[in-house]
Write an enzyme that holds these catalytic residues in place. Structure first.
Site, PDB file in Angstrom:
ATOM      1  CE1 TYR A 161      -3.880   2.270   0.543  1.00  0.00           C
ATOM      2  CE2 TYR A 161      -2.593   3.220   2.323  1.00  0.00           C
ATOM      3  CZ  TYR A 161      -3.681   3.276   1.480  1.00  0.00           C
ATOM      4  OH  TYR A 161      -4.563   4.333   1.558  1.00  0.00           O
ATOM      5  CE  LYS A 192      -3.521   4.975  -2.157  1.00  0.00           C
ATOM      6  NZ  LYS A 192      -4.558   5.644  -2.929  1.00  0.00           N
ATOM      7  CG  ASN A 237      -6.645   7.341  10.448  1.00  0.00           C
ATOM      8  OD1 ASN A 237      -6.513   6.545   9.508  1.00  0.00           O
ATOM      9  ND2 ASN A 237      -6.302   7.070  11.695  1.00  0.00           N
ATOM     10  NE  ARG A 243     -10.633   2.187   6.455  1.00  0.00           N
ATOM     11  CZ  ARG A 243     -10.802   2.940   5.367  1.00  0.00           C
ATOM     12  NH1 ARG A 243     -10.112   4.028   5.203  1.00  0.00           N
ATOM     13  NH2 ARG A 243     -11.674   2.580   4.450  1.00  0.00           N
ATOM     14  NE  ARG A 284      -2.786   5.484  13.446  1.00  0.00           N
ATOM     15  CZ  ARG A 284      -1.752   4.991  14.110  1.00  0.00           C
ATOM     16  NH1 ARG A 284      -1.177   5.689  15.058  1.00  0.00           N
ATOM     17  NH2 ARG A 284      -1.283   3.792  13.830  1.00  0.00           N
ATOM     18  CG  ASP A 321      -0.147   0.253  14.144  1.00  0.00           C
ATOM     19  OD1 ASP A 321      -0.727   0.465  13.068  1.00  0.00           O
ATOM     20  OD2 ASP A 321      -0.640   0.525  15.254  1.00  0.00           O
ATOM     21  N   PRO A 322       2.421   2.708  12.803  1.00  0.00           N
ATOM     22  CG  PRO A 322       1.597   4.342  11.369  1.00  0.00           C
ATOM     23  CD  PRO A 322       1.542   2.887  11.643  1.00  0.00           C
ATOM     24  NE  ARG A 323       4.640   5.235  20.565  1.00  0.00           N
ATOM     25  CZ  ARG A 323       3.691   4.643  21.286  1.00  0.00           C
ATOM     26  NH1 ARG A 323       3.486   3.355  21.187  1.00  0.00           N
ATOM     27  NH2 ARG A 323       2.941   5.342  22.117  1.00  0.00           N
ATOM     28  NE  ARG A 335       1.417   8.255   9.652  1.00  0.00           N
ATOM     29  CZ  ARG A 335       0.855   7.164   9.161  1.00  0.00           C
ATOM     30  NH1 ARG A 335      -0.423   7.068   8.984  1.00  0.00           N
ATOM     31  NH2 ARG A 335       1.591   6.134   8.844  1.00  0.00           N
TER      32      ARG A 335
HETATM   33  N1  LIG Z   1     -10.372   6.678   4.337  1.00  0.00           N
HETATM   34  C1  LIG Z   1      -9.159   7.066   4.691  1.00  0.00           C
HETATM   35  O1  LIG Z   1      -8.923   7.311   5.859  1.00  0.00           O
HETATM   36  C2  LIG Z   1      -8.074   7.229   3.650  1.00  0.00           C
HETATM   37  C3  LIG Z   1      -6.827   7.693   4.086  1.00  0.00           C
HETATM   38  C4  LIG Z   1      -5.815   7.857   3.157  1.00  0.00           C
HETATM   39  C5  LIG Z   1      -6.038   7.602   1.820  1.00  0.00           C
HETATM   40  N2  LIG Z   1      -7.259   7.154   1.416  1.00  0.00           N
HETATM   41  C6  LIG Z   1      -7.417   6.856  -0.009  1.00  0.00           C
HETATM   42  O2  LIG Z   1      -8.671   7.280  -0.484  1.00  0.00           O
HETATM   43  C7  LIG Z   1      -9.161   6.345  -1.451  1.00  0.00           C
HETATM   44  C8  LIG Z   1     -10.551   5.864  -1.055  1.00  0.00           C
HETATM   45  O3  LIG Z   1     -10.462   5.217   0.204  1.00  0.00           O
HETATM   46  P1  LIG Z   1     -11.743   4.711   1.010  1.00  0.00           P
HETATM   47  O4  LIG Z   1     -11.480   4.946   2.445  1.00  0.00           O
HETATM   48  O5  LIG Z   1     -12.959   5.258   0.392  1.00  0.00           O
HETATM   49  O6  LIG Z   1     -11.615   3.145   0.790  1.00  0.00           O
HETATM   50  P2  LIG Z   1     -12.638   2.111   0.092  1.00  0.00           P
HETATM   51  O7  LIG Z   1     -11.993   0.775   0.172  1.00  0.00           O
HETATM   52  O8  LIG Z   1     -13.994   2.276   0.690  1.00  0.00           O
HETATM   53  O9  LIG Z   1     -12.681   2.630  -1.401  1.00  0.00           O
HETATM   54  C9  LIG Z   1     -11.825   2.185  -2.416  1.00  0.00           C
HETATM   55  C10 LIG Z   1     -12.691   1.855  -3.610  1.00  0.00           C
HETATM   56  O10 LIG Z   1     -11.842   1.441  -4.698  1.00  0.00           O
HETATM   57  C11 LIG Z   1     -12.383   0.266  -5.282  1.00  0.00           C
HETATM   58  N3  LIG Z   1     -11.286  -0.476  -5.911  1.00  0.00           N
HETATM   59  C12 LIG Z   1     -10.273  -1.145  -5.318  1.00  0.00           C
HETATM   60  N4  LIG Z   1      -9.449  -1.669  -6.233  1.00  0.00           N
HETATM   61  C13 LIG Z   1      -9.948  -1.314  -7.445  1.00  0.00           C
HETATM   62  C14 LIG Z   1      -9.554  -1.567  -8.787  1.00  0.00           C
HETATM   63  N5  LIG Z   1      -8.462  -2.294  -9.073  1.00  0.00           N
HETATM   64  N6  LIG Z   1     -10.308  -1.054  -9.792  1.00  0.00           N
HETATM   65  C15 LIG Z   1     -11.432  -0.332  -9.516  1.00  0.00           C
HETATM   66  N7  LIG Z   1     -11.860  -0.064  -8.254  1.00  0.00           N
HETATM   67  C16 LIG Z   1     -11.116  -0.553  -7.242  1.00  0.00           C
HETATM   68  C17 LIG Z   1     -13.037  -0.472  -4.131  1.00  0.00           C
HETATM   69  O11 LIG Z   1     -13.994  -1.430  -4.545  1.00  0.00           O
HETATM   70  C18 LIG Z   1     -13.651   0.683  -3.349  1.00  0.00           C
HETATM   71  O12 LIG Z   1     -14.933   1.012  -3.829  1.00  0.00           O
HETATM   72  C19 LIG Z   1      -8.136   5.224  -1.531  1.00  0.00           C
HETATM   73  O13 LIG Z   1      -7.300   5.454  -2.647  1.00  0.00           O
HETATM   74  C20 LIG Z   1      -7.359   5.358  -0.255  1.00  0.00           C
HETATM   75  O14 LIG Z   1      -6.040   4.902  -0.399  1.00  0.00           O
HETATM   76  C21 LIG Z   1      -8.279   6.951   2.310  1.00  0.00           C
END
Ligand SMILES: NC(=O)c1ccc[n+]([C@@H]2O[C@H](COP(=O)([O-])OP(=O)(O)OC[C@H]3O[C@@H](n4cnc5c(N)ncnc54)[C@H](O)[C@@H]3O)[C@@H](O)[C@H]2O)c1
Length: 316
Positions: A148, A152, A177, A189, A214, A276-278, A280
């Site tokens: 992950y 990213k 978060n 989560r 967090r 796991d980060p301490r 953030r």
């Molecule tokens: N929620 C948070 O706290 C948080 C924090 C940091 C970054 N993000 C980023 O925000 C974005 C959305 O996160 P979220 O919390 O809504 O998570 P989520 O898992 O609810 O949403 C991710 C969506 O992407 C879809 N998906 C996964 N792989 C796919 C693929 N190969 N093709 C098409 N669709 C795909 C999943 O089905 C899901 O609907 C992510 O990129 C995540 O890394 C979220």
């Protein structure tokens, strides 16, 4: 271009953040194409939008190319919680890296503006607190979270190389978060975990001694920041941190959840997972100065909404 004429693609649009983003975009009159492979997202999250002629839902995996005509792309597709992104780590890296290449290629072909939903995980287990965008991070590249974190990080590299090499109109946000209604109930989560355990009357699991901190941003605040970044002047590429700098220990969060649910669950301790980060916490000075953005919703108010959502979900 008037918002009414704009065609906007949201990848991962049936997920937690994506579905709230689709709500806001349709609400302000944009034509939205939502694509998702439904790995962690569900049709239920966007079912209320399906009858709207401004909204279109398509099953598609971003690791494959997509040929559509759009003006803007929000790239959110990627499982975001450790249980889900570690289920198939190779697919997770592919989703971030191949997904970014495919969506950047599309943006280049159709001259679309493109925003990447990056993450505070690019900072890894940080030695700098709070984390400003200028901090390069401290990330393990061979651990169980690396699929992950490094996926990213590589996606950010691709965004900035497409900008430098092809003058692409990019925007990168680093999300900290975020919580709220439509989070996945079993994604491990911490906010959803605590609420679901408390509502079921199960033990509430604290990893480690619970003193790790967090910061938690309510979804409405986050989506507002994401839209402001997408609407910002060309040339503001980011990365820009978006999150709530209010800092809480896991024990404090658990106690708030118990109060908010009225649950009698006990708090139990388990060993900390690897890497796991301490702590953030976002430094959001840049978002404040460039976007005029700051979070508005308190943790107590946000938890109230989230608890109400999970109460209904678990009852159904
Ligand atoms: N929620 C948070 O706290 C948080 C924090 C940091 C970054 N993000 C980023 O925000 C974005 C959305 O996160 P979220 O919390 O809504 O998570 P989520 O898992 O609810 O949403 C991710 C969506 O992407 C879809 N998906 C996964 N792989 C796919 C693929 N190969 N093709 C098409 N669709 C795909 C999943 O089905 C899901 O609907 C992510 O990129 C995540 O890394 C979220």
């Amino acid at each position: 271009m008037a918002q009414l004429d704009r065609k906007t693609l949201v990848t991962g649009g049936a997920g937690f953040l994506g579905s709230h983003l689709c709500d806001r975009l349709v609400g302000r009159g944009e034509d939205v194409l939502c694509i998702d492979n439904f790995f962690t997202g569900t049709k239920r999250n966007v079912a209320h939008l399906v009858p709207n002629p401004r909204f279109e839902l398509m099953r598609h995996d971003v690791t494959f190319p997509l040929y559509v005509e759009v003006d803007r792309i929000f790239n959110l597709a990627c499982p975001a919680s450790p249980v889900h992104y570690q289920f198939d780590p190779v697919q997770t890296t592919k989703t971030s890296v191949h997904g970014a290449i495919n969506m950047l290629g599309l943006a280049k072909r159709v001259k679309a503006r493109i925003l990447q939903a990056s993450t505070s995980e690019v900072y890894g287990d940080p030695e700098v607190h709070p984390q400003p965008e200028s901090y390069w991070g401290r990330v393990n590249c061979i651990g169980p979270r690396s699929c992950y974190d490094e996926g990213k990080r590589c996606a950010e590299t691709l965004f900035f190389d497409y900008q430098r090499q092809h003058d692409l109109d990019i925007k990168v946000i680093r999300i900290f978060n975020t919580y709220g209604p439509r989070m996945h109930p079993n994604d491990g989560r911490v906010v959803s975990n605590f609420i679901v355990q408390a509502l079921r009357g199960e033990d509430v699991t604290i990893f480690g001694d619970g003193s790790q901190t967090r910061s938690f941003c309510y979804v409405d605040d986050l989506i507002e920041g994401m839209l402001r970044m997408m609407d910002s002047d060309k040339g503001l590429y980011g990365p820009v941190n978006l999150g709530n700098p209010g800092e809480f220990t896991m024990i404090e969060l658990a106690e708030k959840v118990l109060r908010s649910t009225g649950s009698k669950s006990r708090l139990v301790r388990k060993p900390l997972p690897q890497d796991d980060p301490r702590q953030r916490k976002p430094d959001i000075a840049l978002a404040g100065s460039k976007l005029g953005w700051e979070p508005k919703v308190s943790l107590d108010d946000g938890l109230k909404e989230t608890v109400a959502y999970f109460r209904k979900l678990l009852a159904s």
